[in-house]
Design a protein around this motif. Sequence first.
Motif, PDB file in Angstrom:
ATOM      1  N   GLY A 203      68.721  52.386 136.820  1.00  0.00           N
ATOM      2  CA  GLY A 203      69.378  51.452 135.742  1.00  0.00           C
ATOM      3  C   GLY A 203      68.797  50.237 135.487  1.00  0.00           C
ATOM      4  N   LEU A 204      68.156  49.583 136.611  1.00  0.00           N
ATOM      5  CA  LEU A 204      67.384  48.584 136.322  1.00  0.00           C
ATOM      6  C   LEU A 204      65.989  48.898 135.746  1.00  0.00           C
ATOM      7  CD1 LEU A 204      67.160  45.622 137.289  1.00  0.00           C
ATOM      8  CD2 LEU A 204      65.794  46.192 139.135  1.00  0.00           C
TER       9      LEU A 204
ATOM     10  N   GLU B 161      80.346  57.963 146.689  1.00  0.00           N
ATOM     11  CA  GLU B 161      81.213  56.909 146.268  1.00  0.00           C
ATOM     12  C   GLU B 161      81.728  55.981 147.173  1.00  0.00           C
ATOM     13  OE1 GLU B 161      84.554  58.981 144.519  1.00  0.00           O
ATOM     14  OE2 GLU B 161      85.486  59.570 146.495  1.00  0.00           O
TER      15      GLU B 161
ATOM     16  N   GLY C   8      77.905  48.307 142.980  1.00  0.00           N
ATOM     17  CA  GLY C   8      77.152  49.066 144.109  1.00  0.00           C
ATOM     18  C   GLY C   8      76.380  48.480 145.102  1.00  0.00           C
ATOM     19  N   ALA C   9      76.303  46.996 144.925  1.00  0.00           N
ATOM     20  CA  ALA C   9      75.308  46.397 145.783  1.00  0.00           C
ATOM     21  C   ALA C   9      76.125  45.936 146.942  1.00  0.00           C
ATOM     22  CB  ALA C   9      74.351  45.171 145.123  1.00  0.00           C
TER      23      ALA C   9
ATOM     24  N   GLY D 152      74.629  46.419 136.036  1.00  0.00           N
ATOM     25  CA  GLY D 152      74.547  47.712 136.867  1.00  0.00           C
ATOM     26  C   GLY D 152      73.936  47.483 138.136  1.00  0.00           C
ATOM     27  N   LEU D 153      73.047  46.600 138.413  1.00  0.00           N
ATOM     28  CA  LEU D 153      72.557  46.358 139.680  1.00  0.00           C
ATOM     29  C   LEU D 153      73.516  45.582 140.812  1.00  0.00           C
ATOM     30  CD1 LEU D 153      69.718  46.085 141.339  1.00  0.00           C
ATOM     31  CD2 LEU D 153      69.213  43.892 140.481  1.00  0.00           C
ATOM     32  N   MET D 154      74.615  44.701 140.100  1.00  0.00           N
ATOM     33  CA  MET D 154      75.592  44.104 141.169  1.00  0.00           C
ATOM     34  C   MET D 154      76.461  45.132 141.552  1.00  0.00           C
ATOM     35  SD  MET D 154      75.066  40.944 141.724  1.00  0.00           S
ATOM     36  CE  MET D 154      73.542  39.723 141.114  1.00  0.00           C
TER      37      MET D 154
ATOM     38  N   GLY E 294      79.939  54.234 149.393  1.00  0.00           N
ATOM     39  CA  GLY E 294      78.854  53.123 149.690  1.00  0.00           C
ATOM     40  C   GLY E 294      77.946  53.369 151.185  1.00  0.00           C
ATOM     41  N   VAL E 295      76.964  52.569 151.353  1.00  0.00           N
ATOM     42  CA  VAL E 295      76.272  52.858 152.632  1.00  0.00           C
ATOM     43  C   VAL E 295      76.848  52.085 153.469  1.00  0.00           C
ATOM     44  CG1 VAL E 295      74.013  52.242 153.540  1.00  0.00           C
ATOM     45  CG2 VAL E 295      74.316  53.073 151.066  1.00  0.00           C
TER      46      VAL E 295
ATOM     47  N   ARG F  46      80.744  51.748 137.508  1.00  0.00           N
ATOM     48  CA  ARG F  46      79.759  51.326 136.968  1.00  0.00           C
ATOM     49  C   ARG F  46      79.680  51.539 135.229  1.00  0.00           C
ATOM     50  NH1 ARG F  46      75.226  52.938 139.595  1.00  0.00           N
ATOM     51  NH2 ARG F  46      75.250  51.130 140.950  1.00  0.00           N
TER      52      ARG F  46
ATOM     53  N   LYS G 134      77.165  62.556 141.028  1.00  0.00           N
ATOM     54  CA  LYS G 134      77.420  61.167 141.688  1.00  0.00           C
ATOM     55  C   LYS G 134      76.549  60.468 142.618  1.00  0.00           C
ATOM     56  CE  LYS G 134      82.105  60.593 142.313  1.00  0.00           C
ATOM     57  NZ  LYS G 134      83.358  61.094 143.108  1.00  0.00           N
ATOM     58  N   GLY G 135      76.573  59.298 142.998  1.00  0.00           N
ATOM     59  CA  GLY G 135      75.667  58.869 144.122  1.00  0.00           C
ATOM     60  C   GLY G 135      75.725  57.357 144.175  1.00  0.00           C
ATOM     61  N   VAL G 136      75.775  56.723 145.464  1.00  0.00           N
ATOM     62  CA  VAL G 136      75.996  55.201 145.468  1.00  0.00           C
ATOM     63  C   VAL G 136      74.919  54.738 146.515  1.00  0.00           C
ATOM     64  CG1 VAL G 136      77.924  55.016 144.414  1.00  0.00           C
ATOM     65  CG2 VAL G 136      77.879  55.373 146.768  1.00  0.00           C
ATOM     66  N   ALA G 137      74.006  55.756 146.822  1.00  0.00           N
ATOM     67  CA  ALA G 137      72.914  55.256 147.787  1.00  0.00           C
ATOM     68  C   ALA G 137      71.868  54.506 147.425  1.00  0.00           C
ATOM     69  CB  ALA G 137      72.185  56.629 148.396  1.00  0.00           C
ATOM     70  N   GLY G 138      72.435  53.073 147.593  1.00  0.00           N
ATOM     71  CA  GLY G 138      71.509  51.894 147.289  1.00  0.00           C
ATOM     72  C   GLY G 138      71.592  51.466 146.085  1.00  0.00           C
ATOM     73  N   TYR G 139      70.552  50.365 145.710  1.00  0.00           N
ATOM     74  CA  TYR G 139      70.759  49.716 144.535  1.00  0.00           C
ATOM     75  C   TYR G 139      70.489  50.629 143.298  1.00  0.00           C
ATOM     76  CZ  TYR G 139      70.528  45.327 147.473  1.00  0.00           C
ATOM     77  OH  TYR G 139      70.754  44.446 148.302  1.00  0.00           O
ATOM     78  N   ASP G 140      71.221  50.395 142.294  1.00  0.00           N
ATOM     79  CA  ASP G 140      70.777  51.199 141.006  1.00  0.00           C
ATOM     80  C   ASP G 140      69.732  50.898 140.212  1.00  0.00           C
ATOM     81  OD1 ASP G 140      71.141  52.779 138.844  1.00  0.00           O
ATOM     82  OD2 ASP G 140      72.365  51.270 137.615  1.00  0.00           O
TER      83      ASP G 140
ATOM     84  N   THR H  81      75.670  42.260 148.660  1.00  0.00           N
ATOM     85  CA  THR H  81      74.410  41.664 149.061  1.00  0.00           C
ATOM     86  C   THR H  81      73.754  40.997 148.096  1.00  0.00           C
ATOM     87  OG1 THR H  81      73.136  43.818 148.436  1.00  0.00           O
ATOM     88  CG2 THR H  81      74.520  43.551 150.659  1.00  0.00           C
TER      89      THR H  81
ATOM     90  N   ARG I 141      70.732  54.999 128.993  1.00  0.00           N
ATOM     91  CA  ARG I 141      71.136  54.670 130.598  1.00  0.00           C
ATOM     92  C   ARG I 141      71.934  55.423 130.934  1.00  0.00           C
ATOM     93  NH1 ARG I 141      71.643  49.236 130.517  1.00  0.00           N
ATOM     94  NH2 ARG I 141      69.514  48.771 131.123  1.00  0.00           N
TER      95      ARG I 141
ATOM     96  N   THR J 267      81.371  48.522 145.651  1.00  0.00           N
ATOM     97  CA  THR J 267      80.916  50.129 146.215  1.00  0.00           C
ATOM     98  C   THR J 267      80.863  51.044 144.808  1.00  0.00           C
ATOM     99  OG1 THR J 267      83.399  50.690 146.332  1.00  0.00           O
ATOM    100  CG2 THR J 267      82.520  49.889 148.251  1.00  0.00           C
ATOM    101  N   ASN J 268      81.023  50.717 143.692  1.00  0.00           N
ATOM    102  CA  ASN J 268      80.918  51.631 142.593  1.00  0.00           C
ATOM    103  C   ASN J 268      81.898  52.893 142.818  1.00  0.00           C
ATOM    104  OD1 ASN J 268      79.904  52.776 140.264  1.00  0.00           O
ATOM    105  ND2 ASN J 268      78.325  53.629 141.105  1.00  0.00           N
TER     106      ASN J 268
END
Lengths: 471, 471
Positions: free
Chosen positions: A205-206, B426, B209-210, B205-207, B428-429, B172, A196-202, B213, A172, B158-159
């Motif tokens: 990784g899921l 980095e 950077g979410a 990992g899903l939480m 966040g949205v 993360r 790097k990148g934080v555009a939306g949910y991971d 929400t 992962r 925000t990861n």
Amino acid sequence: MAERNFVSTTPPAVGIAEVLRRRLPTGRVVTDPDIVAGLSHDQAVWAPVGRAVAVVRAKSTDEVRTVVRACLEQGVPLVARGAGTGLSGGANAVEGGVILALDGMDRVLEVDQLERLAVVQPGVVNDDLRAHVAALGLWYPPDPASSPWSTMGGNVATNAGGVCCVKYGVTRDYVLGLEVVTGTGEVVRLGRRTSKGVAGYDLVGLMVGAEGTLGVVTEITVRLRRLPPVGVTAVGYFDSVGQAGDAVRATAAAGLRPAALELVDRHCLRAVDAWKNMGLSAEADVVLLARFDDDGRAAEEGARRMVDCFRGAGSTWADRSETEEEAKMLFAARRLAFPALERLGPVLTEDVCVPIGAVAEMLARIDRTAERHRITIANIAHVGDGNLHPLLVTERGDAAAQVRARAAFDDIIADALELGGTVTGEHGVGLLKRPGLTRELGPAVLEMHRAVKRALDPAGILNPGKVFGQA
Amino acid sequence: MAERNFVSTTPPAVGIAEVLRRRLPTGRVVTDPDIVAGLSHDQAVWAPVGRAVAVVRAKSTDEVRTVVRACLEQGVPLVARGAGTGLSGGANAVEGGVILALDGMDRVLEVDQLERLAVVQPGVVNDDLRAHVAALGLWYPPDPASSPWSTMGGNVATNAGGVCCVKYGVTRDYVLGLEVVTGTGEVVRLGRRTSKGVAGYDLVGLMVGAEGTLGVVTEITVRLRRLPPVGVTAVGYFDSVGQAGDAVRATAAAGLRPAALELVDRHCLRAVDAWKNMGLSAEADVVLLARFDDDGRAAEEGARRMVDCFRGAGSTWADRSETEEEAKMLFAARRLAFPALERLGPVLTEDVCVPIGAVAEMLARIDRTAERHRITIANIAHVGDGNLHPLLVTERGDAAAQVRARAAFDDIIADALELGGTVTGEHGVGLLKRPGLTRELGPAVLEMHRAVKRALDPAGILNPGKVFGQA
């Protein structure tokens, strides 16, 4: 190979097979019962295997989408597989389902030296990717023992680990992006190509480690690293697994950061000697092997400090290996342990991970479990990160021993949980660890899993029944 | 501070506030309009802010659960916040909702030196955690510029990234486990304390950077590392951002692996000089700063090779810093750039990430965007991983310039996507990058996000409208 629960030889129904034959190029759909049976399981002994209706040997993302959509239409379960080297039953066929073999999608699509990434199809074999990028001075670190055979798709499905993970992390940590055919039959690209990148949910990784229950991976973008130096190896011989466990604790307390820290016990050493006559079991009861691959003199310094830790913890002998050949021989013995044991009978491979401070206690409990259930339990371990692989060996056809081995398997899981560990460090849940997972996660977290599964695979066709039970 | 879209001073409705007052200890629920307004936004200029009904200053997981359950019963939206240092509007209040302030949950609960992990409450400030573990020779690497103020809960939401991420990764990569109050009001523990583990989906990992929400994080278990050496700094002065971009490409091609590689442009240097008189802008148009923290002589060797790369790419001057004070001064100038620019007027902070090979082109396009829209765009960048922070500066109260700045903001996002980048590296949205996210992900992936959101927050009360629009 090991006993399996094949239950029937009656010919399967052909409905979905016919639909697929009409929509796919000639030769993709296989219904020969022997071939289907051969591709209906991974290497997990004693995990149940359903009867699949057909195997599809897909060659492209489009073909995968066609298969997913046909299975959606017909309500037929779908199990994707790579090389079938899994150890938890995760790729075992589901009754009445289709097996989607992805080993034919085996191209390295791109290697970008500047961005240090590679894009591969899921059927690319781990070692083939390594060899491909090594020619450019680059390295894909995750190195499961199955790396000569296992595919990148399977590595992604199980979030495979390996020997160098103690320093370099697991699958992962290297997956930047994925192309996935979703549970609704759409082809999507997840993740990115930037560092790097934080555009939306991971969602990347899921998908990694989801064992094919949330989507079928058709393309993988992985980070690469610079190829490290060969490194320096430190070796310690110990009289007991308890002492070896204490040594591991001491190395962690000293802040050492090896690129590998492996344990091989007397059962493995004897089995390897019986097969290859390497003469190891006469010298040690337990071997710890550490490798340092830092730049310059830092590697030698690390090996020297590791040897000090080994000696401080009571090793009978410890030193850095004199030559690279000697180091290779020792790591080869570690790799040979599993096949050497398999020569003695079916091997049920455990895979628990405990905190470093609990390694010695866990190894001691495994010894007591072996005594209590009167079976042989050998130990190899990625011991530097607490990831133990007790290997439960029984004689072929000894049904009573198998029953005892299953009880021991359950006890090991219970002990790992009691010591603050997890029921699977790197092999995945599949079928064998489903009861353990239920105990580890508890009902509320399990319900979160089911909710995510329903969200991304609303028809429930993707590898149903694996990881956790149906909703 | 910057202009915000507060729309009303009428007193808010009190239904949910009264319910919460009855269930929580005295003093937890605040409805004073000024206090509520002050805690209703983060630092993103121009992001819309809703009117919150109340702020709850929670002190425990139980209290957080009480708040989530009350909001579920009443169908009231809930926005969790830490220090409010976010830059995308992610913590801005939602109309009619409750603000859940977690900065009072600020205890470091545990540091385990052997397992190299820490367990903290979400209100612990990043730098406080660093100071706490540094006393034990340990290090929590992610270092956003906000580290003196931002909380670990916000960093997780925000990861968060930072300066050292080019070598050490982002938030993360360090989060092993979480305690979360779910969208159904349950308290769950996700993840593990072991170094490896593949038991189920990567919900941790899903939480991360979410952006709050999918759950409210009430406890965080993070990996730690050994505190690295102070390191050696290499500096390069350049006449243009294009040349600096070429130098970055050259360092990547050379396989260098600095622990920081930062860019500061002439606008920032001038603003810092105007404020602190450090005399930097007279010497360089653009500065690249690199730090190497490898053990032993490897750091010096890295810095030497970096200086060679800078010179080869046409630096007007390049050398390793003579003293640690000089290095600290240069990194201080980089940190001061943002507040120095803020003295000139509201600063809209961009946050795109592009491939390394596209950095020079992206910087050139940003310059052209500034010219085209007649606004000042300064650049600081974590340039070693392609993460650029164009800073759009306008004069206070200049509405026309603000309109032009927004157009420039959109153009920068479009250019980043065209060059294979992402709309947020980095920060966040939140609210500001929602349109960009829609463009980056496309409808099918956005629908996957919505499905996951519905799965884990079926009532839609957790920070609704952030990251992506409602389902």
